[in-house]
Every structure is written in C-alpha cells, then in structure tokens.
Design an enzyme around this catalytic site. Structure first.
Site, PDB file in Angstrom:
ATOM      1  N   GLY A   1      54.776  52.999  59.687  1.00 41.93           N
ATOM      2  CA  GLY A   1      54.194  51.893  60.615  1.00 41.93           C
ATOM      3  C   GLY A   1      55.246  52.074  61.988  1.00 41.93           C
TER       4      GLY A   1
ATOM      5  CB  ALA B   1      68.795  56.561  72.470  1.00 40.67           C
TER       6      ALA B   1
ATOM      7  NE  ARG C   1      66.649  60.073  80.021  1.00 38.80           N
ATOM      8  CZ  ARG C   1      66.192  58.974  80.746  1.00 38.80           C
ATOM      9  NH1 ARG C   1      66.888  57.795  80.833  1.00 38.80           N
ATOM     10  NH2 ARG C   1      65.119  59.029  81.241  1.00 38.80           N
TER      11      ARG C   1
ATOM     12  NE  ARG D   1      51.345  53.279  56.716  1.00 37.39           N
ATOM     13  CZ  ARG D   1      52.681  52.470  56.743  1.00 37.39           C
ATOM     14  NH1 ARG D   1      53.781  53.011  56.439  1.00 37.39           N
ATOM     15  NH2 ARG D   1      52.797  51.387  57.585  1.00 37.39           N
TER      16      ARG D   1
ATOM     17  N   GLY E   1      60.840  54.018  58.382  1.00 36.25           N
ATOM     18  CA  GLY E   1      61.316  53.040  57.110  1.00 36.25           C
ATOM     19  C   GLY E   1      61.409  53.763  55.880  1.00 36.25           C
ATOM     20  CG  ASP E   2      60.146  51.941  51.996  1.00 33.87           C
ATOM     21  OD1 ASP E   2      59.116  52.016  53.096  1.00 33.87           O
ATOM     22  OD2 ASP E   2      60.109  51.010  51.356  1.00 33.87           O
ATOM     23  N   GLY E   3      59.584  54.959  53.236  1.00 35.70           N
ATOM     24  CA  GLY E   3      58.708  56.201  53.147  1.00 35.70           C
ATOM     25  C   GLY E   3      58.987  57.292  53.893  1.00 35.70           C
TER      26      GLY E   3
ATOM     27  CB  THR F   1      60.194  49.467  59.138  1.00 34.25           C
ATOM     28  OG1 THR F   1      59.584  48.465  58.339  1.00 34.25           O
ATOM     29  CG2 THR F   1      61.829  49.288  58.605  1.00 34.25           C
TER      30      THR F   1
ATOM     31  CG  ASP G   1      57.844  45.671  56.555  1.00 33.90           C
ATOM     32  OD1 ASP G   1      57.334  45.112  57.294  1.00 33.90           O
ATOM     33  OD2 ASP G   1      57.435  46.237  55.816  1.00 33.90           O
TER      34      ASP G   1
ATOM     35  CG  ASP H   1      61.221  47.230  54.019  1.00 28.45           C
ATOM     36  OD1 ASP H   1      61.571  47.929  55.077  1.00 28.45           O
ATOM     37  OD2 ASP H   1      60.404  47.533  53.271  1.00 28.45           O
TER      38      ASP H   1
ATOM     39  NE  ARG I   1      53.363  48.548  52.096  1.00 23.89           N
ATOM     40  CZ  ARG I   1      52.912  49.578  53.121  1.00 23.89           C
ATOM     41  NH1 ARG I   1      51.752  49.683  53.079  1.00 23.89           N
ATOM     42  NH2 ARG I   1      53.802  49.964  53.755  1.00 23.89           N
TER      43      ARG I   1
ATOM     44  CE  LYS J   1      58.956  13.463  52.972  1.00 16.42           C
ATOM     45  NZ  LYS J   1      60.290  14.250  53.173  1.00 16.42           N
TER      46      LYS J   1
ATOM     47  NE  ARG K   1      39.471  25.749  59.841  1.00 11.64           N
ATOM     48  CZ  ARG K   1      38.826  24.619  59.421  1.00 11.64           C
ATOM     49  NH1 ARG K   1      39.235  24.091  58.053  1.00 11.64           N
ATOM     50  NH2 ARG K   1      37.975  23.928  59.959  1.00 11.64           N
TER      51      ARG K   1
ATOM     52  CG  HIS L   1      48.258  45.929  62.104  1.00  9.51           C
ATOM     53  ND1 HIS L   1      47.417  45.625  61.105  1.00  9.51           N
ATOM     54  CD2 HIS L   1      48.648  47.249  61.671  1.00  9.51           C
ATOM     55  CE1 HIS L   1      47.498  46.608  59.943  1.00  9.51           C
ATOM     56  NE2 HIS L   1      48.182  47.555  60.431  1.00  9.51           N
ATOM     57  CG  LEU L   2      49.447  39.134  66.185  1.00  7.58           C
ATOM     58  CD1 LEU L   2      50.738  38.718  66.863  1.00  7.58           C
ATOM     59  CD2 LEU L   2      48.298  38.149  66.435  1.00  7.58           C
TER      60      LEU L   2
HETATM   61  O1  F6P Z   1      55.852  48.974  57.236  1.00  5.99           O
HETATM   62  C1  F6P Z   1      55.250  48.095  58.109  1.00  5.99           C
HETATM   63  C2  F6P Z   1      54.186  47.432  57.738  1.00  5.99           C
HETATM   64  O2  F6P Z   1      53.720  46.673  58.820  1.00  5.99           O
HETATM   65  C3  F6P Z   1      54.268  46.467  56.512  1.00  5.99           C
HETATM   66  O3  F6P Z   1      54.818  45.230  56.684  1.00  5.99           O
HETATM   67  C4  F6P Z   1      52.736  46.462  56.049  1.00  5.99           C
HETATM   68  O4  F6P Z   1      52.226  46.243  55.006  1.00  5.99           O
HETATM   69  C5  F6P Z   1      52.170  47.735  56.652  1.00  5.99           C
HETATM   70  O5  F6P Z   1      53.119  48.443  57.556  1.00  5.99           O
HETATM   71  C6  F6P Z   1      50.706  48.121  57.039  1.00  5.99           C
HETATM   72  O6  F6P Z   1      50.621  49.268  57.269  1.00  5.99           O
HETATM   73  P1  F6P Z   1      49.246  49.894  58.022  1.00  5.99           P
HETATM   74  O7  F6P Z   1      49.407  49.794  59.331  1.00  5.99           O
HETATM   75  O8  F6P Z   1      49.442  51.514  57.690  1.00  5.99           O
HETATM   76  O9  F6P Z   1      48.130  49.209  57.465  1.00  5.99           O
END
Ligand code: F6P
Length: 329
Positions: A17, A28, A31, A78, A108-110, A132, A134, A136, A178, A218, A253, A259-260
């Site tokens: 992502g 960076a 350069r 991906r 990220g992790d992937g 990333t 996240d 994470d 996620r 309250k 609601r 994705h924003l």
């Molecule tokens: O890894 C970052 C992330 O934004 C996650 O928080 C989210 O679950 C995922 O990517 C969404 O991925 P995609 O843009 O491929 O739907």
C-alpha cells in the site's frame, strides 16, 4: 565516498500500500546514492516491476519536487507473481541484467516477507525502509506515512463530530488497519471517542453497549466509536448492526474513511523520517549490511531482521488503551 567499493549500482522500489512520505524516501535514497558515487535505478511497481524488468535510471533531478507529494512516483503493487519461485527467478535475472548490486525496499510487512525470501534465495543485498500507514512493524516507533494518516483521519473525525453533535447521532467511524489498531487508538483518543475497537483486543458488544448506555444516561446526545477495519467482529458496519439490535436509542450512522487516509501531502514528521531513513539505508548497504529493516526507536537508529520486523508488530501502548477508557468514562 563509497565505503564498500563492490557496490556500484543500487535500485530502489516501493511495494504494498502506498504511504505519504514514500516519495521523500525515494528522493533521499537517490540523492544519497549519487552523493556516494553510485548509480541509482528505480524499479516501477515494486516486485511486479522487478519480475517484468521495469527499471528506470534515477538522477538527482528525477527526484526534484517530490518531497511534498503523497503516493509514490515509482508506483506500487501487490505482486502475486513474486510469490512464486519462477517469478523471483525472473526478478533476479532482471536485477543481474541491470548489474544492480543492492536494493532498497520501501514498504510494509508483505514487502519485507518478499525481500526475505528473495535475499535468502539469491545473493543480493537488501535494506528495507518501513513505509505503511498502519505502523504495524516491529523495530521502529513510527512507519513512514503513519503520522500523515492519523492527521488525515483526525481531521475527518472532527468534521464528522460536527454532524454527530448537530443531529444527536451515534457514529461508527472505520479507520484503516487490517491487522493492527494503531491508527484507531491514536485517532480515537485524539477524537474524543466513546470507544475504540482494535484487532488486538476482542470486542465485546455488551461492554460497548454498557459504555454507550452510560453516556446516554449522562445526557450525551452524540457519540463516536472508532473501529479499526481489522476488528474481528467485522468492521464498523457489522458492529453498528449488532449494537443497534440491542441498543437503539441513537440515530446511528457508519462512515468508512477508507483510502482517503492513504493519500495527501506528508506531514513534516513523515518527511523528516523518510529523509533520515533514506540516507541511513544507503549508508547501511555501503557498510555491508543486508536483510534488515531500518527504523528509529527512541530517536536511535535501529536495524531489525526482516523476519522479525514483518512478523511481530510493535505492541499496543497499554497506557494509551487505559487513557482512552478512562477519558471516555
Ligand atoms: O497496508 C496498508 C493498508 O492501507 C491497510 O490498512 C489496508 O487494509 C490495506 O492497505 C488496503 O489495501 P488495498 O489498497 O490494496 O485495498
């Protein structure tokens, strides 16, 4: 000048992502590589581009005017093909054909799981930069993009609160993450949420209803619950349904920020982090390091093996969890 003469050419790519600040990191790396007399290439669309041989030469001015831009000029993907042995073989053939000696992976992790497999199978040096939203990953206090994402999300939550108050409503706001609730936890506290639901902690709908009922008694006329998308109960829509079935006092609601949260100009924090890690990543390669993600922990440079960085994300701040409960009560 170059400390390790056997590295003459490096390649940089972004994968997974996109995250605000990735461009600052690309800048960076480029350069710094040029500063140390290296040739620098960019690989388009991450591992996918490595398999397809999508390499471009990067010059100092190829990365002009990008430090402030969100997304990634190298694009991201991906890649399913890179998960296969044949895909990785093609990728290595392309790396060899371009005479690339070392790579910098931003993701990220992937991304780091892919980099680990690749560097185990093939003789190629690789340093990872955590990019990333996240946050994470183990081995860095913050990933590139996280600060921007939480600021974007909090801006949205503040706006939703205006409507929640004006209409006496209960809003379930879903933020990204996620597998991790870091975005939810920070934004929930900063947004004054009644409750914060994260994948790291099992959600108990009855507990949540108790909290909401307490607020109702309250005379709270509006409420906000922040839900991490990875919450195992099923995300904001599912949780709102479950709550409504038992507690229907509020007009409810659901807003999914989606994705924003991934776009926009990086904050100063993210730009500085990306610039710092980009410089250190190239210097680490020149020092002969490989198979490591570079990060900052307590303002100190920190190297973490890919396996650890991607498998064990940092712990949730227990103090923040406690604070969020206390302030909502
Ligand atoms: O890894 C970052 C992330 O934004 C996650 O928080 C989210 O679950 C995922 O990517 C969404 O991925 P995609 O843009 O491929 O739907």
């Amino acid at each position: 000048m170059a400390r390790k003469p056997n590295i003459k050419k490096i390649a940089v790519f972004t994968s997974g992502g996109d995250a605000p600040g990735m461009n600052a990191a690309i800048r960076a790396v480029t350069r710094t590589g040029i500063y140390y007399g290296l040739e620098v290439m960019g690989i388009l669309r991450g591992f996918e581009g490595m398999v397809d041989g999508n390499f471009v030469q990067l010059h100092a001015n190829s990365v002009s005017n990008i430090i402030q831009r969100g997304g990634t000029i190298l694009k991201s993907a991906r890649s399913e093909r890179f998960r296969t042995k044949e895909g990785r073989k093609k990728a290595f053939d392309n790396i060899s054909a371009h005479k690339v000696d070392a790579i910098v992976a931003i993701g990220g992790d992937g991304t780091f799981r892919g980099a680990l497999e690749f560097t185990t199978e093939y003789d190629i040096s690789c340093i990872g930069i955590p990019g990333t939203i996240d946050n994470d990953l183990y081995g860095t206090d913050s990933t590139i993009g996280y600060d921007t994402a939480i600021n974007t999300a909090i801006d949205a939550i503040d706006k939703i609160r205006d409507t929640a108050n004006s209409h006496d409503r209960l809003f379930f706001i879903e933020v990204m993450g996620r597998d991790a609730g870091f975005i939810a936890l920070r934004c929930g506290i900063a947004g004054g949420a009644e409750a914060i639901l994260v994948p790291e902690k099992k959600t108990d709908i009855d507990d949540l209803i108790t909290v909401l009922e307490k607020g109702w008694r309250k005379n709270k006329t509006s409420s906000i619950v922040v839900v991490a998308e990875g919450d195992e109960t099923g995300g904001a829509i599912e949780i709102a349904k479950k709550v409504k079935a038992k507690f229907d006092n509020y007009d409810t609601r659901v807003t999914i920020l989606g994705h924003l949260q991934r776009g926009g100009n990086p904050t100063t924090m993210d730009r500085v982090l990306a610039s710092t890690l980009g410089v250190y990543a190239v210097e680490a390669l020149l020092d002969g390091k490989s198979g490591l993600m570079i990060g900052m922990v307590n303002k100190e440079l920190c190297f973490t093996p890919f396996e650890k960085a991607s498998k064990h994300h940092g712990e949730m701040d227990k103090n923040l969890l406690r604070i969020s409960k206390l302030l909502a009560s």
